[in-house]
Design an enzyme around this catalytic site. Structure first.
Site, PDB file in Angstrom:
ATOM      1  N   TYR A 155      -1.549  -4.321  -0.959  1.00 51.57           N
ATOM      2  CA  TYR A 155      -2.492  -3.245  -0.645  1.00 51.57           C
ATOM      3  C   TYR A 155      -1.807  -1.986  -0.115  1.00 51.57           C
ATOM      4  O   TYR A 155      -1.945  -0.907  -0.722  1.00 51.57           O
ATOM      5  CB  TYR A 155      -3.581  -3.721   0.319  1.00 51.57           C
ATOM      6  CG  TYR A 155      -4.516  -2.602   0.694  1.00 51.57           C
ATOM      7  CD1 TYR A 155      -5.325  -2.008  -0.273  1.00 51.57           C
ATOM      8  CD2 TYR A 155      -4.567  -2.099   1.991  1.00 51.57           C
ATOM      9  CE1 TYR A 155      -6.164  -0.948   0.051  1.00 51.57           C
ATOM     10  CE2 TYR A 155      -5.406  -1.045   2.318  1.00 51.57           C
ATOM     11  CZ  TYR A 155      -6.201  -0.480   1.345  1.00 51.57           C
ATOM     12  OH  TYR A 155      -7.029   0.572   1.659  1.00 51.57           O
ATOM     13  N   LYS A 159      -1.343   1.519  -2.409  1.00 52.19           N
ATOM     14  CA  LYS A 159      -1.974   2.768  -1.977  1.00 52.19           C
ATOM     15  C   LYS A 159      -0.921   3.853  -1.746  1.00 52.19           C
ATOM     16  O   LYS A 159      -1.159   5.035  -2.035  1.00 52.19           O
ATOM     17  CB  LYS A 159      -2.789   2.539  -0.702  1.00 52.19           C
ATOM     18  CG  LYS A 159      -3.998   1.636  -0.881  1.00 52.19           C
ATOM     19  CD  LYS A 159      -5.036   2.212  -1.836  1.00 52.19           C
ATOM     20  CE  LYS A 159      -5.868   3.306  -1.211  1.00 52.19           C
ATOM     21  NZ  LYS A 159      -6.971   3.752  -2.099  1.00 52.19           N
TER      22      LYS A 159
END
Length: 373
Positions: A155, A159
């Site tokens: 994650y 990002k």
């Protein structure tokens, strides 16, 4: 730029739908395109009612479908890209997270280039800045510090790469000879009515005799209300459409918080739900350093088993760090450059969120009273 249109990806999600509701009220907006992989029937119905105010087109499709994205972007004046897999507990296949968050963003940028869409606003995350250690203390952090996560967990890593791609695309030429202008918003942990995290925690508490999990005792964060981060996207869009403000915004990233008091994630959950008798788990917990090294051992086990079995640990070092760090940020740069001010006060945000929790918990009221006696 009268009669402008905006594409919102992830428009069926927690944040995306709030952005759509605010866009409907914008001056001279001719069309809003709401894109997501799937829309709940009740949200489709709500969007259909908004048709009386503005043309609202619902587009169902995959963020990895190149042709679908090109069609979605055709004729659009701006893109707000919120679509993302948000997964700090590693429930998703890591490659799927990387594909959606990184490749999906790159494909959308290319679609904007081909369709000559001049404005691209990306919903990033504070996770791209860290924290890198539970010993790290960041209070009232700011953009000039240029903090960057060192984690390779899917994650935060995905990002970070996606945000870099968006900011690097600023200034690129468009097919019609124009220029692409981009910016990225880094929200804090987002709470509010419809929050998937709060929904999960409330149901977990209901199934656990009214006791809420207590994993984040030592954290200190400044969560942001969903209505305020949605409003920040509107302010960024207005600024990028304003010739006077746009030069300061282009290619920049912004931390977005509001006036929610800094507190632990656990305290936030408790504050929003205590009227129903919920309480935090008082049992002893492993010291942070022991839990951190346990997470490291579980990661090693997962790696060793990977050729024969896909074992996903219940937590990793990134999650332990995230849950136990002092990590707060100021919104002063967004205030200065785009005129962002929170649309909702802490009291109003708390009231709205609590009322939503009331609706979740009320059907279980009698059972909860019995359990907490």
């Amino acid at each position: 730029m009268a009669g402008w249109s905006c594409l919102v990806t992830g428009a069926g999600g927690f944040l995306g739908q709030r952005i759509v509701r605010l866009l409907v009220e914008e001056k001279e907006v001719q069309e809003i395109r709401a894109l997501d992989k799937v829309f709940r029937p009740e949200l489709r119905e709500e969007f259909s009612k908004l048709q009386s105010k503005v043309k609202l087109t619902v587009l169902e499709g995959d963020i990895l479908d190149e042709q679908f994205l090109k069609r979605a972007c055709q004729g659009a004046s701006a893109v707000i890209h919120t679509a993302s897999i948000i997964d700090v507990t590693n429930l998703f296949n890591p490659q799927v997270t990387m594909n959606v968050n990184v490749e999906g963003t790159q494909l959308l940028l290319e679609a904007c280039s081909q369709a000559s869409v001049p404005i691209f606003i990306y919903t990033s995350s504070v996770a791209v800045a860290g924290p890198n250690s539970y010993r790290e203390i960041i209070q009232n952090g700011h953009e000039e510090a240029h903090l960057e996560t060192k984690w390779s967990s899917p994650y935060p890593y995905s990002k970070k790469l996606a945000e870099k791609a968006v900011l690097a695309a600023n200034g690129l030429p468009l097919k019609n000879g124009g220029t692409l202008y981009t910016c990225a918003l880094r929200p804090m942990f987002i709470y509010g009515e419809g929050s998937p995290t709060l929904y999960y925690l409330m149901h977990e508490g209901l199934n656990n005799n009214g006791i809420l999990t207590h994993n984040c005792k030592f954290s200190r964060a400044n969560p942001v209300y969903v209505g305020n981060i949605a409003w920040a996207h509107i302010m960024a869009l207005r600024a990028l459409r304003d010739p006077k403000k746009a030069p300061s915004i282009q290619g920049q990233f912004y931390y977005i918080s509001d006036d929610t008091p800094p507190q632990s994630y656990d305290d936030l959950t408790y504050t929003l739900s205590k009227k129903w008798g919920f309480c935090l788990d008082s049992r002893m917990r492993l010291p942070i350093f022991l839990k951190y090294w346990l997470a490291f051992l579980l990661e090693i086990v997962s790696f060793l088993l990977s050729p024969i079995y896909k074992y996903r640990p219940p937590f990793d070092r990134h999650l332990v760090t995230w849950q136990n760090s002092v990590f707060t940020f100021s919104y002063k740069k967004a205030q200065r450059d785009m005129g962002y001010e929170p649309l909702f006060s802490w009291e109003e945000a708390k009231k709205r969120t609590t009322e939503w929790i009331d609706a979740l918990v009320e059907p279980h009221q009698e059972a909860l009273k019995t359990k907490t006696l």
